[in-house]
Scaffold this motif. Sequence first.
Motif, PDB file in Angstrom:
ATOM      1  N   PHE A 217      44.967  27.762  39.181  1.00 28.29           N
ATOM      2  CA  PHE A 217      43.904  28.582  39.912  1.00 28.29           C
ATOM      3  C   PHE A 217      44.074  28.816  41.332  1.00 28.29           C
ATOM      4  N   ASP A 218      44.507  27.690  42.078  1.00 25.60           N
ATOM      5  CA  ASP A 218      44.505  27.749  43.352  1.00 25.60           C
ATOM      6  C   ASP A 218      45.684  28.758  43.932  1.00 25.60           C
ATOM      7  N   GLU A 219      46.608  29.027  43.061  1.00 31.63           N
ATOM      8  CA  GLU A 219      47.473  29.920  43.460  1.00 31.63           C
ATOM      9  C   GLU A 219      46.939  31.359  43.089  1.00 31.63           C
ATOM     10  N   SER A 220      46.208  31.742  42.116  1.00 33.11           N
ATOM     11  CA  SER A 220      45.774  32.987  41.731  1.00 33.11           C
ATOM     12  C   SER A 220      44.559  33.059  42.635  1.00 33.11           C
ATOM     13  N   ARG A 221      43.887  32.242  43.178  1.00 36.76           N
ATOM     14  CA  ARG A 221      42.968  32.394  44.290  1.00 36.76           C
ATOM     15  C   ARG A 221      43.447  33.022  45.532  1.00 36.76           C
ATOM     16  N   LYS A 222      44.212  32.146  45.947  1.00 33.22           N
ATOM     17  CA  LYS A 222      45.238  32.353  47.133  1.00 33.22           C
ATOM     18  C   LYS A 222      45.773  33.819  47.288  1.00 33.22           C
ATOM     19  N   GLN A 223      46.172  34.195  45.953  1.00 35.32           N
ATOM     20  CA  GLN A 223      46.840  35.693  46.071  1.00 35.32           C
ATOM     21  C   GLN A 223      45.544  36.663  46.385  1.00 35.32           C
ATOM     22  N   GLU A 224      44.649  36.326  45.584  1.00 35.04           N
ATOM     23  CA  GLU A 224      43.492  37.278  45.526  1.00 35.04           C
ATOM     24  C   GLU A 224      42.706  37.324  46.958  1.00 35.04           C
ATOM     25  N   ALA A 225      42.824  36.338  47.644  1.00 32.53           N
ATOM     26  CA  ALA A 225      42.437  36.214  49.097  1.00 32.53           C
ATOM     27  C   ALA A 225      43.251  36.969  49.905  1.00 32.53           C
ATOM     28  N   GLN A 226      44.679  36.960  49.722  1.00 35.83           N
ATOM     29  CA  GLN A 226      45.708  37.746  50.571  1.00 35.83           C
ATOM     30  C   GLN A 226      45.810  38.942  50.315  1.00 35.83           C
ATOM     31  N   LYS A 227      45.518  39.613  48.978  1.00 34.30           N
ATOM     32  CA  LYS A 227      45.781  41.088  48.821  1.00 34.30           C
ATOM     33  C   LYS A 227      44.805  41.645  47.815  1.00 34.30           C
ATOM     34  N   GLY A 228      43.660  40.708  47.332  1.00 34.42           N
ATOM     35  CA  GLY A 228      42.832  41.355  46.340  1.00 34.42           C
ATOM     36  C   GLY A 228      43.299  41.199  44.984  1.00 34.42           C
ATOM     37  N   PHE A 229      42.418  41.405  44.062  1.00 30.94           N
ATOM     38  CA  PHE A 229      42.931  41.633  42.486  1.00 30.94           C
ATOM     39  C   PHE A 229      42.331  42.811  41.970  1.00 30.94           C
ATOM     40  N   SER A 230      43.147  43.745  41.407  1.00 32.57           N
ATOM     41  CA  SER A 230      42.763  45.222  40.892  1.00 32.57           C
ATOM     42  C   SER A 230      41.524  44.927  39.691  1.00 32.57           C
ATOM     43  N   GLU A 231      41.344  43.680  39.088  1.00 28.14           N
ATOM     44  CA  GLU A 231      40.449  43.475  37.925  1.00 28.14           C
ATOM     45  C   GLU A 231      39.201  42.801  38.337  1.00 28.14           C
ATOM     46  N   ARG A 232      39.014  42.442  39.722  1.00 27.81           N
ATOM     47  CA  ARG A 232      37.756  42.077  40.134  1.00 27.81           C
ATOM     48  C   ARG A 232      36.731  43.080  39.890  1.00 27.81           C
ATOM     49  N   SER A 233      35.481  42.696  39.518  1.00 23.38           N
ATOM     50  CA  SER A 233      34.266  43.565  39.067  1.00 23.38           C
ATOM     51  C   SER A 233      33.932  43.989  40.551  1.00 23.38           C
ATOM     52  N   ASP A 234      33.286  45.126  40.693  1.00 24.05           N
ATOM     53  CA  ASP A 234      32.874  45.610  41.876  1.00 24.05           C
ATOM     54  C   ASP A 234      31.342  44.956  42.235  1.00 24.05           C
ATOM     55  N   LYS A 235      30.782  44.230  41.011  1.00 26.05           N
ATOM     56  CA  LYS A 235      29.759  43.530  41.295  1.00 26.05           C
ATOM     57  C   LYS A 235      29.759  42.133  41.916  1.00 26.05           C
ATOM     58  N   ALA A 236      31.180  41.581  41.976  1.00 20.62           N
ATOM     59  CA  ALA A 236      31.541  40.017  42.069  1.00 20.62           C
ATOM     60  C   ALA A 236      32.192  40.150  43.510  1.00 20.62           C
ATOM     61  N   GLU A 237      32.106  39.200  44.250  1.00 30.76           N
ATOM     62  CA  GLU A 237      32.632  38.953  45.581  1.00 30.76           C
ATOM     63  C   GLU A 237      34.159  38.483  45.282  1.00 30.76           C
ATOM     64  N   LYS A 238      34.268  37.761  43.994  1.00 35.64           N
ATOM     65  CA  LYS A 238      35.719  37.290  43.761  1.00 35.64           C
ATOM     66  C   LYS A 238      35.791  37.241  42.412  1.00 35.64           C
ATOM     67  N   PHE A 239      37.150  37.367  41.951  1.00 31.00           N
ATOM     68  CA  PHE A 239      37.435  37.369  40.479  1.00 31.00           C
ATOM     69  C   PHE A 239      37.571  35.690  40.126  1.00 31.00           C
ATOM     70  N   PHE A 240      38.233  35.000  41.133  1.00 29.91           N
ATOM     71  CA  PHE A 240      38.716  33.726  40.681  1.00 29.91           C
ATOM     72  C   PHE A 240      37.470  32.743  41.645  1.00 29.91           C
ATOM     73  N   ARG A 241      36.574  32.332  41.164  1.00 32.11           N
ATOM     74  CA  ARG A 241      35.476  31.685  41.548  1.00 32.11           C
ATOM     75  C   ARG A 241      35.609  30.254  41.860  1.00 32.11           C
ATOM     76  N   VAL A 242      35.629  29.498  40.919  1.00 35.05           N
ATOM     77  CA  VAL A 242      35.688  28.011  40.927  1.00 35.05           C
ATOM     78  C   VAL A 242      36.713  27.380  40.103  1.00 35.05           C
ATOM     79  N   GLY A 243      36.999  27.735  38.909  1.00 34.05           N
ATOM     80  CA  GLY A 243      38.264  27.468  38.179  1.00 34.05           C
ATOM     81  C   GLY A 243      37.926  25.709  37.623  1.00 34.05           C
ATOM     82  N   LYS A 244      36.738  25.486  37.635  1.00 31.19           N
ATOM     83  CA  LYS A 244      36.626  23.877  37.119  1.00 31.19           C
ATOM     84  C   LYS A 244      35.656  24.162  35.673  1.00 31.19           C
ATOM     85  N   ALA A 245      35.665  22.717  35.161  1.00 32.22           N
ATOM     86  CA  ALA A 245      34.593  22.556  33.997  1.00 32.22           C
ATOM     87  C   ALA A 245      33.445  21.790  34.459  1.00 32.22           C
ATOM     88  N   GLY A 246      32.585  22.103  33.768  1.00 32.49           N
ATOM     89  CA  GLY A 246      31.239  21.421  34.060  1.00 32.49           C
ATOM     90  C   GLY A 246      30.145  21.660  35.193  1.00 32.49           C
TER      91      GLY A 246
END
Length: 276
Positions: A217-246
Motif C-alpha cells: 500500500f505504501d508503495e502504491s500510495r507513493k506512486q499515486e502521490a508522485q504521478k497520479g493514478f488513472s483509475e482514481r474516481s473524479d469524486k475522490a481525492e485519492k484512490f489509495f486512502r488508508v489501506g488498513k483493516a478495522g
Amino acid sequence: MGGIIWLASYPKSGNTWVRTFLHNLLLNATRPADLNELTKFTIGDGNKSWYEHVTGKPFDSFSAEEIAALIPKVHRAYAQSRPDSVFVKTHNMLGKVHGVPLITPEFTAGAIYIVRNPLDVVISLSDHYGMSIDGGVVMMNDKEAYSAETDRKLPDYLSDWSSHITSWQAMEKSRLHLMRYEDMLYKPEKTFGDLAKFLGLKPPKERLRRAIKFSSFDESRKQEAQKGFSERSDKAEKFFRVGKAGQWKTTLTPGQVEAIVDVHHDVMKTFGYLPK
C-alpha cells in the motif's frame, strides 16, 4: 490455464492490490512496476472500446439489449488477446443482464475473488463514489445496486454485498480461489503464496517477497502521490486512502454498523467479520 482468469471483487475490496502484486510477480523486475501500466497487463471488464473493437461501430449506436448481446463476443476477444490466460478485472456479480451472463462460462478458465469486511468497504466505497457513508450503506444493502456508467466504461452490476460474494461462490470450487483482504495485510507471504500456487506458479521465496514489497500500500500510495493514478474516481481525492483493516471502529456509527450487520450477518459470520 488458458482463457480468462477473472479478478473479481465488490468495489474497494483489494482488487487493485492483487493486480499490482501479479504485475510485479510476473514481471520479476528489480523496481516496482508502474501503477499506470496495470491496464497493459490486466484488462478492465466493461471498457466501451472493446465493444467498438469487436463490431467496428461506435458505442453510442447500441441499445442496452444489443450491448448485453455483445458480451460473449467481447469476452471471446479478451480470451484471444493473449496466447495463454488473460487476467480481467471485474466488479460484476456472477449473474445476468437482459438474460445474458455477465461472465461468459465458455471463455472462463477460473476466478480469483477478493473479499473484505463490509464495515471497512463502505467507508472506502463512499469516498470513491462521492457519497455519504449512509448512502454507501444503502448501496451495499441494495440487491439492485450498480455503479454509474462513465464515458469510457459500462456500469458494474453489483447487487448487494452478500449476494455479490455468494454469486461467485457458486463457481466450481476447483476454478475459484478466494482471498481475504485482511489476510493479505496480516499474512502476506502465505496469502500471496497460495495465490501463486493456484495459478500453477512456484516463485522462489525472494521473488515472492519482492513482489509483495513492490505492491505494498505504501508503495502504491507513493506512486499515486508522485504521478497520479488513472483509475482514481473524479469524486475522490485519492484512490489509495488508508489501506488498513478495522477503520470502521472509529468511523461508523452504531446505527451504520447495525444496518450492515442486519443484512449481511450470515456471510459476515462465514468470513469472521461479525463485530465482537
